[in-house]
Each structure stands twice: as structure tokens, then as C-alpha cells.
Design an enzyme around this catalytic site. Structure first.
Site, mmCIF file in Angstrom:
data_model
loop_
_atom_site.group_PDB
_atom_site.id
_atom_site.type_symbol
_atom_site.label_atom_id
_atom_site.label_comp_id
_atom_site.label_asym_id
_atom_site.label_seq_id
_atom_site.Cartn_x
_atom_site.Cartn_y
_atom_site.Cartn_z
ATOM 1 C CG ASP A 82 -1.940 1.116 1.175
ATOM 2 O OD1 ASP A 82 -2.076 1.760 0.111
ATOM 3 O OD2 ASP A 82 -2.596 1.355 2.191
ATOM 4 C CG ASP A 279 -3.983 4.141 -2.601
ATOM 5 O OD1 ASP A 279 -3.087 3.443 -2.082
ATOM 6 O OD2 ASP A 279 -5.144 4.151 -2.180
#
Ligand SMILES: *[C@@H]1O[C@H](CO)[C@@H](O)[C@H](O)[C@H]1NC(C)=O
Ligand SMILES: *[C@@H]1O[C@H](CO)[C@@H](O)[C@H](O)[C@H]1NC(C)=O
Ligand SMILES: *[C@@H]1O[C@H](CO)[C@@H](O)[C@H](O)[C@H]1NC(C)=O
Ligand SMILES: *[C@@H]1O[C@H](CO)[C@@H](O)[C@H](O)[C@H]1NC(C)=O
Ligand SMILES: *[C@@H]1O[C@H](CO)[C@@H](O)[C@H](O)[C@H]1NC(C)=O
Ligand SMILES: *[C@@H]1O[C@H](CO)[C@@H](O)[C@H](O)[C@H]1NC(C)=O
Ligand SMILES: *[C@@H]1O[C@H](CO)[C@@H](O)[C@H](O)[C@H]1NC(C)=O
Length: 497
Positions: A82, A279
């Protein structure tokens, strides 16, 4: 899906400020993950000053997993990669989710856990202080702990991590964003700090290659980049600070979003620069509603995000094989990434319909979902965008390097990233030909309207576009695709911890 919720507010503020100032940009993070397949050995190879970790693309689980080890003796744990958050956290084997069948029915089977009582190097940092919440409504809570941690052949000593006792996410996360963005009240050096402090890499930088939607693995390379994995020249853009002047996310300026049709027609959907966060922990791509609505109209897409959480689109768009969405960053001379139609139009809905998903009445029968949605506060370029890009994140110099990904590449030529920052590097000349029909991409972006062909006629002809290999639909995917908005479909509200 894994943007820290507090951050979204900051980014929205930054976006508003940037809009007013006409300069621009938001920052965001990319997640990395590693794999949990039992049959596959992680391909870990160490080069001078770089650490390469294979990432498993879990099509059904929706995310990229990195396989790491934690503790002494090492316990193997799979974590979602992430870039949108900055804490590393793992699921305690005694976590509520791992013990409750009811919770697992909503959030998925507990994928990979760690047992602190079996590690001789475990120590507690602060009890009950770990608490993280992401903008999709998911989250985890527990203690902050310290233990040894190993990824891609690099051993990191005394890494502070969250240990989740309560979680609505069925695997831990490998947050590799700026340390300024850790969820803790008391700031601490995160994994990127320790990578550098322990002299494992020169500066805080890594490259992320997710590869094709249908590829099983991608790669994260700490401290280096791989010139075989991208096409043409790597171009850099600045990461934008948030309103307080801090760097907390990988926000860059999206200066242009256009589409290029098979016949060469270019349509421009941009009115002003949009700050977007890169992201990796987010599955889809989220742009401002005004922009998304123009695109929906052009494609005849139907927005049902307030119902099933999805935007529906006619699968027939997949027949336009050379059609691309072209994203340009940082202005006229900035990098351009071309995303082929089959990364954006996803044939993953039909099995859900069989499982009982009630779609609204639609003006088409061949139902696909759209990998791009509108958002009112934060704008994210997730996996549907990132798979087409090779992205180098330089946290030290606050720069992002971008180039078109060379999909399905099996070659490797690793260049270290030194103190001077992202090297002035060139990749291969054209898309690697794994099939006779794969076509080359222009090495630089915005001039030629030639599209990229990422799908092969042979794979299409016999069974039709809609029969291409697609993620096997499962409720897990829906959960990951939009936990909050789908709670209605799931027949129950979210368990908020
Ligand atoms: C993907 O995730 C699902 C659960 O979400 C799991 O059952 C499956 O084994 C995973 N596949 C791979 C290749 O890791
Ligand atoms: C957190 O998990 C523990 C078990 O690990 C459980 O006893 C407790 O009730 C949970 N707390 C909440 C708020 O759900
Ligand atoms: C953010 O910036 C402000 C002002 O520049 C500073 O006081 C603060 O400590 C910074 N916060 C972090 C987490 O770095
Ligand atoms: C796609 O592009 C290739 C190469 O530019 C071209 O040969 C092919 O005819 C195009 N296909 C369509 C459907 O336009
Ligand atoms: C090119 O294709 C688009 C749709 O794919 C169509 O709307 C447009 O009219 C075409 N333009 C020309 C010049 O054929
Ligand atoms: C699309 O429009 C925006 C805003 O007018 C402009 O900055 C951008 O360069 C255009 N894109 C292309 C490819 O011409
Ligand atoms: C990459 O490989 C997959 C199958 O493994 C294929 O479906 C896809 O079209 C390939 N992509 C390119 C750009 O050649």
C-alpha cells in the site's frame, strides 16, 4: 482502498488550495503487497543495494501481496502493498476476525497471521495504541509492537508495526508511504526510514511494477529500478506537499486525461489540473465527478455507486481494441501513461449477477463494470491505472518517475537509485512481443494517437471479448471494491470497530 481517512481530508484541503492557486497537485501513496500462494516461491534476489520482492496479483482477492517474514524464528506473512498509507501492520492469530465465522462471512477468510508468543524477538511498544482507519471504512486496532522483519532479502531490525486484535481487513498491510503519515499519535520511524537508517538502501526510494491485469505477479524493487520493465524515457514529476507543507502522500498533478479511439480521434476530458494520489492499495481509479460524468456520458456508462457501488458499462467497448485512456502528468512535457480499454472496462459482473447481485435496469445486456469512478473529495489513481505504469517513488527527493510499463517482461536490468535521485534512465524501445500481435507504443506520449494493443485477436476471436480471462468474481472482490457502498448489497451494515 487503503487511503488513511485522516489523510483524505488533508488532501482534499490541499486540492482545494491547489485549485485556487492554479499550481496544483495532491499527494498519495501506493501500496505493495506480496503473495500468499503456497506453490510459488517468492523470487527474491539481491543486487548491490537493491531488494526485489515479487508481488502476487490476487485477482479474486483484489490486491497485490508481498510475502514477508516477521519474528524469530521467521513467520511467513502476506501483506497488501500500500503506497497510500505508512504503517506496516499484521494480523494477530488471535484477532477477532480470525476467530469469528460471522465476521469472515463479511470480510473474508483471515489470510495470514502472526503469533507474537512464538517469536523470541517480539517486544511491545505501546498497548492499544495502534488504530488505523481507511477511507473505505475498513480498519484495524491493537498494539504497537517491534520485531525483526524481512522483505525481498533485506532484514530490517526492530521495525515498529501494528498488531491487529480487531480488524475488518483480512490481511495485514505493508504501508510504504511517508513516515509523516503514520497513524500513530507518537510519530515513529517507519519501514522506509529504517530501510535507509540501517543502510540497506541509499535513499528512500522504490519502484513498483504491477504488470498486466492477467499477470500473476508484479515486483517492488527497493533502492532501484529495472530498465527492462518500462518503455522509453522515465520522466519525473514533483510530489506535492499538503496544506501544512508536509509531505504525507504521493500526490502528483494530473494535467490531462484524454481518450484515443481506434480511428485516432482524441477526446479531452480535462478542464483543470487535478491533484491525484498514486495509491497501490486502491483497486479502481477515482477522478472528480465533473470529469467522471463527462466520461460516463461518452461511454453510456450508468453510475450505480449509491446502489451496488459500481458503475456499469457496456462490454462492447472492449471490441475497440486499440482504445486507450491517456493520463498526462505535470504539464505539456510531462510523462504520459496510456491505459488500454481492457484495464478500465472489467468483465467481472456477470458472475455476481448469478450470485444474486441486483443491477439497475440498464440500456445494454452485456454488462461490465467501469474501472473509473467519480469522487468528491479525494482523487486516486489505483490499480486500474497503475498496472499500465512503471512508477518510481523517491521519498527523499519528493519526486515520482513515470514511464509506460513494458508488460509481461521477463528480462531484468537493475539500476541502483543513489543520493542523486531517480536516474535519467531509458527503458526498452517498445512493448515486449509476447504475442505476434502485440504492438509497440510510441516511446514518448502525447504526440501520436497510435494506441496500444494489449489484447490479442486470437484470444478474442474464438470466445469473444467477454470471455477473456477475468477475475473470478467473488463476494470478496466486491468487499474490496467498495466496502462502504456495498454494505447494502451485502445485506448488513458494516461492523465498525
Ligand atoms: C486469492 O485470494 C483468495 C481469497 O481471497 C484465496 O482463496 C486464493 O487462494 C488467493 N489466490 C492466490 C493465487 O493467492
Ligand atoms: C476485539 O477483539 C477481541 C478478541 O480478539 C474481542 O474480545 C473484542 O470484543 C473485540 N473488540 C471489539 C470492539 O470488537
Ligand atoms: C507539518 O508541518 C508543520 C508546519 O510546517 C509542522 O509544525 C509539523 O510538525 C509538521 N508535521 C509533521 C507530522 O511533520
Ligand atoms: C490497432 O493498431 C494496430 C497497429 O497500430 C493496427 O494494425 C490495427 O489495425 C488496429 N486495430 C484496430 C481495430 O483499429
Ligand atoms: C472515431 O470513432 C469514434 C468512436 O469510437 C466515433 O465517435 C468518431 O465519430 C470516429 N471518428 C471518425 C473520424 O471516424
Ligand atoms: C486537454 O485539456 C487540458 C486543459 O485544457 C490541456 O491542458 C491538455 O493539454 C489537453 N490535453 C491534450 C492531450 O491536448
Ligand atoms: C500479457 O500476458 C497475458 C497472459 O499472460 C495476456 O493476456 C496479455 O495480453 C499480455 N499483455 C501484453 C501487453 O502482451
Amino acid at each position: 482502498m487503503r487511503i488513511l481517512s485522516a489523510l483524505a481530508t488533508a488532501v482534499a484541503a490541499a486540492a482545494a488550495a491547489a485549485g485556487a492557486a492554479t499550481s496544483t497537485s495532491s499527494q498519495k501513496v501506493i501500496p505493495v503487497s506480496f503473495g500468499r500462494s503456497t506453490t510459488r516461491q517468492p523470487a527474491l534476489h539481491r543486487r548491490a543495494g537493491t531488494y526485489s520482492q515479487e508481488l502476487n496479483n490476487n485477482l479474486t482477492g483484489g490486491g497485490y501481496y508481498a510475502q514477508v517474514t516477521v519474528g524469530t524464528p521467521p513467520q511467513t506473512v502476506d501483506l497488501v502493498v500500500d503506497t497510500g498509507s505508512s504503517d506496516v501492520w499484521i494480523l494477530d492469530s488471535r484477532a477477532d476476525l480470525c476467530r469469528s465465522k460471522t465476521m469472515q462471512n463479511y470480510y473474508g477468510y483471515c489470510l495470514s497471521t502472526y503469533d507474537p508468543s512464538k517469536s523470541s524477538t517480539y517486544s511491545i511498544v505501546s498497548q492499544d495504541e495502534f488504530s488505523i482507519r481507511y477511507v473505505d471504512g475498513s480498519g484495524a486496532e491493537g498494539d504497537y509492537i517491534r520485531d525483526t522483519f524481512s522483505i525481498g532479502g533485506a532484514d530490517i531490525e526492530h521495525l515498529q508495526m501494528g498488531l491487529a486484535e480487531n480488524s475488518t481487513i483480512n490481511s495485514g498491510l505493508l504501508g510504504i508511504g511517508f513516515a509523516a503519515n503514520v497513524a500513530a499519535l507518537t510519530p515513529y520511524p517507519n519501514i522506509m526510514n529504517l530501510f535507509q537508517d540501517q543502510d540497506l538502501i541509499d535513499i528512500q526510494a522504490y519502484s513498483l511494477y504491477l504488470d498486466d491485469l492477467y499477470a500473476e505477479t508484479g515486483t517492488i524493487l527497493f533502492g532501484g529500478l529495472d530498465t527492462q520493465k518500462f518503455i522509453g524515457k522515465l520522466k519525473t514529476v514533483d510530489i506535492e506537499p499538503d496544506r501544512t507543507g508536509n509531505y504525507s502522500s504521493f500526490t502528483v498533478a494530473l494535467s490531462s486525461l484524454t481518450t484515443t479511439a481506434d480511428n485516432g480521434t482524441v477526446t479531452n476530458y480535462t478542464r483543470s489540473v487535478v491533484p491525484v494520489i498514486l495509491d497501490s492499495g486502491t483497486t479502481l481509479t477515482y477522478v472528480p465527478y465533473t470529469m467522471a460524468n463527462r466520461i460516463y456520458r461518452a461511454f453510456g456508462a450508468v453510475d450505480d455507486t449509491s446502489g451496488t457501488g459500481l458503475v456499469y458499462i457496456n462490454c462492447e467497448h472492449l471490441d475497440n481494441k486499440n482504445f486507450t485512456f491517456d493520463f498526462q502528468f505535470g504539464g505539456k512535457d510531462g510523462p504520459v501513461i496510456r491505459v488500454p480499454i481492457d484495464e478500465m472496462v472489467l468483465d467481472n459482473v456477470k458472475a455476481y449477477i448469478e450470485l444474486g447481485l441486483e443491477v439497475p435496469s440498464l440500456p445494454f445486456d452485456d454488462i461490465c463494470s467501469f474501472g473509473l469512478q467519480g469522487s468528491s473529495d479525494y482523487y486516486l489513481l489505483g490499480d486500474t491505472f497503475l498496472r499500465s505504469a512503471y512508477v518510481v517513488y523517491d521519498l527523499t527527493n519528493k519526486e515520482i518517475g513515470l514511464a509506460q510499463a513494458n508488460l509481461n517482461s521477463t528480462e531484468s536490468e537493475i539500476v541502483e537509485i543513489t543520493k542523486t535521485g531517480i536516474p535519467d534512465a531509458s527503458g526498452v524501445a517498445s512493448q515486449v512481443s509476447v504475442t505476434q500481435t502485440a504492438t509497440g507504443l510510441p516511446s514518448t506520449g502525447n504526440s501520436s494517437p497510435t494506441g496500444t494493443s494489449s489484447s490479442t485477436p486470437s484470444s478474442q476471436s474464438s470466445e469473444g471479448a467477454s470471455s477473456k480471462v477475468v477475475p473470478t468474481p467473488s463476494w470478496d472482490v466486491l468487499v474490496l471494491a467498495g466496502v462502504a457502498s456495498l454494505s447494502g448489497v451485502m445485506g448488513a451494515g458494516l461492523v465498525m470497530l
